[in-house]
Enzyme design. Structure first.
Site, short mmCIF file in Angstrom:
data_model
loop_
_atom_site.label_atom_id
_atom_site.label_comp_id
_atom_site.label_asym_id
_atom_site.label_seq_id
_atom_site.Cartn_x
_atom_site.Cartn_y
_atom_site.Cartn_z
N CYS A 176 52.76 33.58 42.94
CA CYS A 176 53.08 32.36 41.63
C CYS A 176 53.33 31.57 41.78
O CYS A 176 51.81 31.34 41.75
CB CYS A 176 54.99 33.11 41.72
SG CYS A 176 56.02 31.91 43.20
N ARG A 177 54.06 30.54 41.75
CA ARG A 177 53.53 29.15 41.19
C ARG A 177 52.80 28.26 42.09
O ARG A 177 52.00 27.82 41.48
CB ARG A 177 54.88 29.11 40.16
CG ARG A 177 54.73 28.77 39.20
CD ARG A 177 56.21 28.76 38.28
NE ARG A 177 56.47 29.32 37.12
CZ ARG A 177 57.65 29.45 36.76
NH1 ARG A 177 58.78 28.89 37.24
NH2 ARG A 177 57.57 30.03 35.28
#
Lengths: 233, 233
Positions: A176-177
């Site tokens: 993810c981020r």
DNA sequence: ACACTATTCCACAGAAGATTGGAGAATGAT
DNA sequence: ATCATTCTCCAATCTTCTGTGGAATAGTGT
């Protein structure tokens, strides 16, 4: 003469950058912007801020020239001013984690129990060997703004529905981020609960970009990292 | 559940580091500490702060664990908590200079007219070729805490007196604390006014350490730079 | 021109941070 | 013990920051 005054003025200029980093909400905004440009409205909802409050924080960041804006119709898109800003944000987090014992506790409280992870190198190795499928569990817009080459977009919200589509014979690597993003943790927990072999990338897109690893993208680059600031492997 | 609360708490932890960097005076203190440990009294005089004000700022830095202390008799010595802190400070300056147009103006106002400079590589090359003598124009305590191997300590205040001691047939390279330190600029101006061939190192001891170049020192290391944060050449 | 959307600007109240002087604590010297 | 030195803690004051509604502005669509 005013040597003392001039020195103070110089360091006060440096401090403008420090002041911009002196709020958890602004760091949260930078975290979001590191994934790609966003409107004020989208940022205010993602960071759980009132619209006017978000706008004020963004103005603060803009006055420190850490972010830039672009107008498209009635919307205004904010984006990071450059890769150096992303590197600075990442270093603040690193130093905080290194120096402040409370960060570890706060991270665990937010991210939940530790899930198994692999490094960027290990991910590349497993993908090359055909042993792993990579899924990007961020929202679709962030995937569009740039993702790991070969990754498939499976936003966390859709993961349960799309389970059947994922290869059953391969390990799944979710990302993810970045290092403190909860999405990949939750994806791994969900996948494992459904009996799949799943691990997560130890960090995420932010660190991937800072290492200057290849990024696949429909549109323009989110930011470029000056070579002097690239992560050392 | 409190996912939102936990996320806010995590980013507020990161912001503790940002808040510590949010004051020109504190950055000035970090700048001094990057040269070596110092007492509160010495710091307050060097940064032109009241004793209690300096103490308060140092407490702020200490609560963010960016600095550590050591007691020796009635004196308390402050020092940087690690090389990561030095790297963070340097990056704040770099980003400020990169992003804020006012920094260039403030730097010129403080440092005076530009003087000729050489890079670290060039300095090493000239010294090896025997074409240059390196002088360290910082105060003697900072020289003692660590300096470029082979450099001679010639504090700026003593430079005029020691002129005769300096080789007349070699170029002189002066260096000081770092990119925004005024001492080397003034040394070069003084030397040139006296008809000597003189240039300055483009940055200084801070950047030398961050590049993990060799440092000569009587006592212990001021800080070590984690390999991931070393400057790329 | 009018309604509508997205964002910024303004004014305010409460919170947090900076600076200062003076009291107090830790240590060393006499 | 007593006193001097060095630094921290505390209280008071002033400034700056933050969050919030409401008004103002820029652009879109009818």
């Amino acid at each position: 003469m005013g040597a003392r005054l001039a020195k103070t003025a110089l360091f006060d200029q440096f401090a403008r950058v420090g002041k911009a980093l002196a709020s958890g909400k602004r760091l949260e905004l930078l975290d979001l912007l590191a994934q790609g440009e966003r409107t004020v409205d989208a940022l205010s909802r993602a960071a759980d801020l009132g619209l006017t409050t978000a706008s004020a924080h963004l103005q603060t960041l803009k006055q420190a020239n850490l972010v830039e804006t672009r107008r498209d119709g009635t919307k205004i898109y904010y984006r990071l001013a450059g890769g150096d800003v992303a590197a600075l944000y990442a270093l603040v987090r690193t130093v905080a984690h290194e120096r402040l014992p409370d960060v570890g506790a706060a991270a665990t409280a937010y991210l939940g129990p530790e899930t198994e992870s692999v490094t960027r190198d290990e991910l590349l190795r497993r993908v090359e060997a055909g042993r792993a499928a990579v899924i990007d569990v961020r929202p679709a817009e962030e995937f569009a703004a740039g993702h790991i080459p070969g990754a498939r977009s499976v936003p966390l919200d859709d993961l349960a529905d799309l389970l059947a589509d994922l290869p059953a014979d391969q390990e799944i690597v979710a990302y993810c981020r970045g290092a403190y993003c909860v999405l990949a943790h939750e994806a791994v927990r969900l996948l494992r609960a459904r009996g799949r072999q799943a691990v997560r990338l130890a960090d995420g897109m932010l660190e991937w970009r800072l290492a200057a690893l290849p990024v696949e993208t429909a549109d323009q680059a989110v930011f470029d990292v000056p070579s002097a600031l690239r992560t050392r492997t």
